[in-house]
Design an enzyme around this catalytic site. Structure first.
Site, PDB file in Angstrom:
ATOM      1  N   GLY A  73     -39.892 -13.378  15.784  1.00  0.00           N
ATOM      2  CA  GLY A  73     -39.916 -14.654  16.502  1.00  0.00           C
ATOM      3  C   GLY A  73     -38.552 -15.178  16.895  1.00  0.00           C
ATOM      4  O   GLY A  73     -38.409 -16.369  17.180  1.00  0.00           O
ATOM      5  N   SER A  74     -37.537 -14.300  17.009  1.00  0.00           N
ATOM      6  CA  SER A  74     -36.227 -14.822  17.413  1.00  0.00           C
ATOM      7  C   SER A  74     -36.280 -15.356  18.851  1.00  0.00           C
ATOM      8  O   SER A  74     -35.572 -16.308  19.190  1.00  0.00           O
ATOM      9  CB  SER A  74     -35.135 -13.765  17.255  1.00  0.00           C
ATOM     10  OG  SER A  74     -35.315 -12.714  18.163  1.00  0.00           O
ATOM     11  N   ASN A  75     -37.124 -14.784  19.691  1.00  0.00           N
ATOM     12  CA  ASN A  75     -37.256 -15.314  21.058  1.00  0.00           C
ATOM     13  C   ASN A  75     -38.017 -16.637  21.079  1.00  0.00           C
ATOM     14  O   ASN A  75     -37.714 -17.514  21.886  1.00  0.00           O
ATOM     15  CB  ASN A  75     -37.923 -14.280  21.974  1.00  0.00           C
ATOM     16  CG  ASN A  75     -36.941 -13.209  22.406  1.00  0.00           C
ATOM     17  OD1 ASN A  75     -36.049 -13.461  23.205  1.00  0.00           O
ATOM     18  ND2 ASN A  75     -37.080 -12.013  21.846  1.00  0.00           N
TER      19      ASN A  75
ATOM     20  N   MET B 161     -46.978  -7.552  20.996  1.00  0.00           N
ATOM     21  CA  MET B 161     -47.050  -6.094  21.059  1.00  0.00           C
ATOM     22  C   MET B 161     -48.476  -5.593  21.348  1.00  0.00           C
ATOM     23  O   MET B 161     -48.866  -4.518  20.910  1.00  0.00           O
ATOM     24  CB  MET B 161     -46.527  -5.484  19.747  1.00  0.00           C
ATOM     25  CG  MET B 161     -45.115  -5.934  19.386  1.00  0.00           C
ATOM     26  SD  MET B 161     -43.907  -5.788  20.717  1.00  0.00           S
ATOM     27  CE  MET B 161     -43.430  -4.094  20.497  1.00  0.00           C
ATOM     28  N   ARG B 162     -49.243  -6.392  22.097  1.00  0.00           N
ATOM     29  CA  ARG B 162     -50.587  -5.972  22.496  1.00  0.00           C
ATOM     30  C   ARG B 162     -50.647  -5.914  24.021  1.00  0.00           C
ATOM     31  O   ARG B 162     -50.044  -6.765  24.691  1.00  0.00           O
ATOM     32  CB  ARG B 162     -51.663  -6.973  22.033  1.00  0.00           C
ATOM     33  CG  ARG B 162     -51.638  -7.325  20.581  1.00  0.00           C
ATOM     34  CD  ARG B 162     -51.994  -6.183  19.675  1.00  0.00           C
ATOM     35  NE  ARG B 162     -53.217  -5.512  20.042  1.00  0.00           N
ATOM     36  CZ  ARG B 162     -53.590  -4.324  19.547  1.00  0.00           C
ATOM     37  NH1 ARG B 162     -52.799  -3.669  18.698  1.00  0.00           N
ATOM     38  NH2 ARG B 162     -54.728  -3.776  19.911  1.00  0.00           N
TER      39      ARG B 162
ATOM     40  N   ASN C 247     -43.330 -12.170  30.323  1.00  0.00           N
ATOM     41  CA  ASN C 247     -43.082 -11.239  29.215  1.00  0.00           C
ATOM     42  C   ASN C 247     -41.602 -10.917  29.133  1.00  0.00           C
ATOM     43  O   ASN C 247     -40.907 -10.886  30.149  1.00  0.00           O
ATOM     44  CB  ASN C 247     -43.863  -9.935  29.453  1.00  0.00           C
ATOM     45  CG  ASN C 247     -43.695  -8.941  28.322  1.00  0.00           C
ATOM     46  OD1 ASN C 247     -43.769  -9.295  27.148  1.00  0.00           O
ATOM     47  ND2 ASN C 247     -43.455  -7.680  28.661  1.00  0.00           N
TER      48      ASN C 247
ATOM     49  N   HIS D 215     -38.994  -7.887  27.746  1.00  0.00           N
ATOM     50  CA  HIS D 215     -39.060  -6.470  27.378  1.00  0.00           C
ATOM     51  C   HIS D 215     -37.636  -5.944  27.172  1.00  0.00           C
ATOM     52  O   HIS D 215     -36.740  -6.244  27.975  1.00  0.00           O
ATOM     53  CB  HIS D 215     -39.757  -5.688  28.503  1.00  0.00           C
ATOM     54  CG  HIS D 215     -39.921  -4.234  28.189  1.00  0.00           C
ATOM     55  ND1 HIS D 215     -40.890  -3.766  27.317  1.00  0.00           N
ATOM     56  CD2 HIS D 215     -39.232  -3.156  28.615  1.00  0.00           C
ATOM     57  CE1 HIS D 215     -40.778  -2.445  27.225  1.00  0.00           C
ATOM     58  NE2 HIS D 215     -39.789  -2.047  28.000  1.00  0.00           N
TER      59      HIS D 215
HETATM   60  C1  GAR Z   1     -38.020  -8.334  21.536  1.00  0.00           C
HETATM   61  O1  GAR Z   1     -36.884  -7.506  21.536  1.00  0.00           O
HETATM   62  C2  GAR Z   1     -38.866  -8.076  22.764  1.00  0.00           C
HETATM   63  O2  GAR Z   1     -38.129  -7.680  23.864  1.00  0.00           O
HETATM   64  C3  GAR Z   1     -39.748  -6.968  22.272  1.00  0.00           C
HETATM   65  O3  GAR Z   1     -40.068  -7.318  20.947  1.00  0.00           O
HETATM   66  C4  GAR Z   1     -38.944  -7.986  20.377  1.00  0.00           C
HETATM   67  C5  GAR Z   1     -39.454  -9.214  19.654  1.00  0.00           C
HETATM   68  O4  GAR Z   1     -38.409  -9.818  18.945  1.00  0.00           O
HETATM   69  N1  GAR Z   1     -40.916  -6.846  23.085  1.00  0.00           N
HETATM   70  C6  GAR Z   1     -41.451  -5.692  23.433  1.00  0.00           C
HETATM   71  O5  GAR Z   1     -41.009  -4.635  23.062  1.00  0.00           O
HETATM   72  C7  GAR Z   1     -42.670  -5.817  24.326  1.00  0.00           C
HETATM   73  N2  GAR Z   1     -42.962  -4.568  24.948  1.00  0.00           N
HETATM   74  P1  GAR Z   1     -38.585 -11.261  18.304  1.00  0.00           P
HETATM   75  O6  GAR Z   1     -39.892 -11.244  17.507  1.00  0.00           O
HETATM   76  O7  GAR Z   1     -37.390 -11.424  17.407  1.00  0.00           O
HETATM   77  O8  GAR Z   1     -38.625 -12.265  19.407  1.00  0.00           O
END
Ligand code: GAR
Length: 218
Positions: free
Chosen positions: A39-41, A117-118, A134, A136
């Site tokens: 969840g850093s984003n 991730m779904r 999204n 990525h």
């Molecule tokens: C992020 O790096 C995002 O780009 C990736 O999951 C990570 C989640 O990080 N998403 C994917 O790979 C989607 N295909 P977070 O939980 O720290 O936000």
């Protein structure tokens, strides 16, 4: 719309477009965040809202993995969190229907997939047409799908990065809103590289949301 670039020399990254060229939405966006991991984003979006960079409110977090750390971040920011575990549904469409119901219950108008991730189906995409975003960890259209950071290292490219884009039925293929380039250094592992990519993700996700809202008005 032609927007300038920003070069961040300290982070060895290049971001396009520059966030300073993107106007903050005039009315607050009502966001629903979908996340599966740390969840850093989610945190980056919440912080950008708090400091006024993004005029929005996170109405709800939906997470699918019971042990996801993002739920702790939601509690810290007083955001309601709803667990919709994909294992409880017989197919992707059933899960998406439940997600729609939850997003509507919380009056969400923009859906942010922040480490979700779904694969989402047209059921969800059509319910929030043009309003699902999204993030990525690659410079799309390169390295779609899972393990994008590892794919970039394995391919031997020297520059990778991250992309924020609108979601379309084909995975990782919708309209690109914002990208940041990150060099791959000789000693990089997937972990060290992903850490540097994430710094850029946190930088581009909030302005990319504002950009999507601005484009939507046109
Ligand atoms: C992020 O790096 C995002 O780009 C990736 O999951 C990570 C989640 O990080 N998403 C994917 O790979 C989607 N295909 P977070 O939980 O720290 O936000």
């Amino acid at each position: 719309m032609t927007l300038p670039l920003a070069i961040d020399e300290s982070a060895y990254s290049l971001v396009s477009p520059s966030s300073s060229s993107i106007p903050n939405p005039e009315t607050p966006l009502k966001l629903g965040v979908l996340a599966s991991g740390s969840g850093s984003n989610f945190e980056a979006v919440a912080a950008a809202i708090k400091n006024g960079q993004l005029n929005a409110q996170i109405q709800v977090l939906i997470y699918n993995n019971p042990s996801a750390k993002v739920v702790e971040r939601a509690a810290k920011w007083n955001v309601p969190a709803v667990l919709l575990n994909h294992r409880d549904f017989s197919n992707r469409e059933e899960l998406d229907l439940q997600i729609i119901q939850c997003l509507q219950h919380y009056s969400v108008d923009w859906v942010i997939m922040a480490g979700w991730m779904r694969i989402v189906t047209p059921v969800l995409i059509n319910a929030f047409l043009g309003k699902i975003i999204n993030i990525h960890p690659s410079l799309l259209p390169s390295f779609k799908g899972v393990k994008a950071v590892e794919q970039a290292i394995d391919a031997g490219v020297k520059i990778t990065g991250c992309t924020v884009h609108l979601v379309s039925p084909e995975v990782d293929s919708g309209t690109i809103l914002c990208q940041a380039a990150v060099p791959i250094l000789p000693y990089d592992t997937a972990e060290t590289l992903h850490d540097r990519i994430q710094i850029q993700e946190h930088r581009i996700l909030p302005p990319a949301i504002a950009l999507a809202a601005n484009l939507n008005l046109k």
